[in-house]
Design a protein around this motif. Structure first.
Motif, PDB file in Angstrom:
ATOM      1  N   SER A   8       1.196 -76.835 141.959  1.00  0.00           N
ATOM      2  CA  SER A   8       1.350 -77.401 140.619  1.00  0.00           C
ATOM      3  C   SER A   8       2.491 -76.663 139.921  1.00  0.00           C
ATOM      4  N   ALA A   9       3.616 -77.337 139.768  1.00  0.00           N
ATOM      5  CA  ALA A   9       4.782 -76.734 139.121  1.00  0.00           C
ATOM      6  C   ALA A   9       4.577 -76.684 137.604  1.00  0.00           C
ATOM      7  N   ARG A  10       5.423 -75.910 136.933  1.00  0.00           N
ATOM      8  CA  ARG A  10       5.354 -75.803 135.474  1.00  0.00           C
ATOM      9  C   ARG A  10       5.330 -77.191 134.839  1.00  0.00           C
ATOM     10  N   HIS A  11       4.511 -77.331 133.797  1.00  0.00           N
ATOM     11  CA  HIS A  11       4.409 -78.613 133.109  1.00  0.00           C
ATOM     12  C   HIS A  11       3.758 -78.433 131.751  1.00  0.00           C
ATOM     13  N   ILE A  12       3.749 -79.514 130.996  1.00  0.00           N
ATOM     14  CA  ILE A  12       3.139 -79.500 129.671  1.00  0.00           C
ATOM     15  C   ILE A  12       2.245 -80.718 129.510  1.00  0.00           C
ATOM     16  N   HIS A  13       1.122 -80.523 128.838  1.00  0.00           N
ATOM     17  CA  HIS A  13       0.239 -81.608 128.420  1.00  0.00           C
ATOM     18  C   HIS A  13       0.408 -81.709 126.909  1.00  0.00           C
ATOM     19  N   VAL A  14       0.559 -82.915 126.374  1.00  0.00           N
ATOM     20  CA  VAL A  14       0.819 -83.061 124.943  1.00  0.00           C
ATOM     21  C   VAL A  14      -0.278 -83.841 124.232  1.00  0.00           C
ATOM     22  N   SER A  15      -0.479 -83.478 122.972  1.00  0.00           N
ATOM     23  CA  SER A  15      -1.354 -84.253 122.099  1.00  0.00           C
ATOM     24  C   SER A  15      -0.545 -85.420 121.537  1.00  0.00           C
ATOM     25  N   ARG A  16      -1.222 -86.423 121.039  1.00  0.00           N
ATOM     26  CA  ARG A  16      -0.552 -87.587 120.435  1.00  0.00           C
ATOM     27  C   ARG A  16       0.349 -87.141 119.277  1.00  0.00           C
ATOM     28  N   GLU A  17      -0.189 -86.290 118.408  1.00  0.00           N
ATOM     29  CA  GLU A  17       0.555 -85.822 117.239  1.00  0.00           C
ATOM     30  C   GLU A  17       1.833 -85.089 117.642  1.00  0.00           C
TER      31      GLU A  17
END
Length: 189
Positions: A8-17
Motif C-alpha cells: 500500500s503506497a502513500r495515499h490520502i483519504h478525504v472527507s467531503r468537506e
C-alpha cells in the motif's frame, strides 16, 4: 495458511468537506482504478501534502471518508518532516497534521497523518476457515530462504464481510523484504 500480500503506497483519504475545499464545490472523485478491497478505488485526483521540511503529491483513495487522513511510510515522513504514529486506519486522534493543497484551495488538518499498522483483511468466512479472529495479532512470513525471507510481526487481523482476503504493508516494509509482483505470505499464529 497463505494470504496475498499487497504493498500500500502513500495515499490520502478525504472527507467531503475537505475534498470540496481542495477541488471545488460539488466536485466528485473520479475512479481511475479499482483496488483489491471491494468498493475501494484509486482516484484521478491528487493532492500535495506539505510538511515542515518538504512536500509530495499523493493519490486520493475513494470513496470519501468521515475524516481526512494521510497514510505514509516512515521514509515519506522523514521527507515531509512529520513524526507520525503507527496506527490502524481511521485511528487518527492525536496524530500530527499537515497542509493539503489542491487545485482549488488548501486545507490544514489538525491531525490525521499516520503510518498504517500492517494488517490482514479477511471476511468472516475466511477468518473462521483460518481459525482467526478480528483484532487478533499474528505474524506473517514472506520470501524465500536466502532471498530476504522476512517475518512481519504485530500484524492485526481485521474481519469484515465487505473485505477481500489480503495483507497490506507499506512501501518501506515491502522494499526491506525485497517484495515485488504477486506475493503470498504464511500466517503464523
Amino acid at each position: 495458511m497463505k494470504v496475498l500480500v499487497e504493498t500500500s503506497a502513500r495515499h490520502i483519504h478525504v472527507s467531503r468537506e475537505d475534498f470540496e475545499a481542495l477541488y471545488g464545490k460539488d466536485a466528485q472523485l473520479t475512479n481511475k482504478k479499482d483496488l483489491s478491497q471491494p468498493g475501494q478505488f484509486a482516484c484521478v485526483e491528487k493532492v500535495t501534502v506539505v510538511g515542515p521540511r518538504g512536500e509530495m503529491a499523493m493519490s486520493i483513495l475513494g470513496p470519501e471518508r468521515p475524516e481526512t487522513q494521510v497514510e505514509i511510510a516512515f521514509t515519506d515522513a522523514r521527507k515531509l518532516g512529520i513524526v507520525p504514529p503507527v496506527r490502524e486506519s481511521g485511528d487518527v486522534k492525536g496524530a500530527p497534521g499537515c497542509k493539503l493543497v489542491g487545485p482549488n484551495g488548501e486545507v490544514e488538518i489538525d491531525c490525521g497523518v499516520i503510518v498504517a499498522k500492517r494488517h490482514i483483511h479477511l471476511t468472516p468466512a475466511d477468518a473462521e476457515e483460518m481459525g482467526l479472529e478480528d483484532k487478533q495479532i499474528v505474524s506473517v512470513k514472506v520470501g524465500e530462504p536466502g532471498a530476504r525471507e522476512t517475518v512481519f510481526g504485530d500484524v492485526v487481523v481485521r474481519v469484515n464481510k465487505n473485505y477481500a482476503a489480503a495483507m497490506h504493508i507499506d512501501t518501506d516494509e515491502a522494499n526491506a523484504a525485497g517484495l515485488s509482483g504477486e506475493v503470498y505470505g504464511e500466517i503464523i499464529k
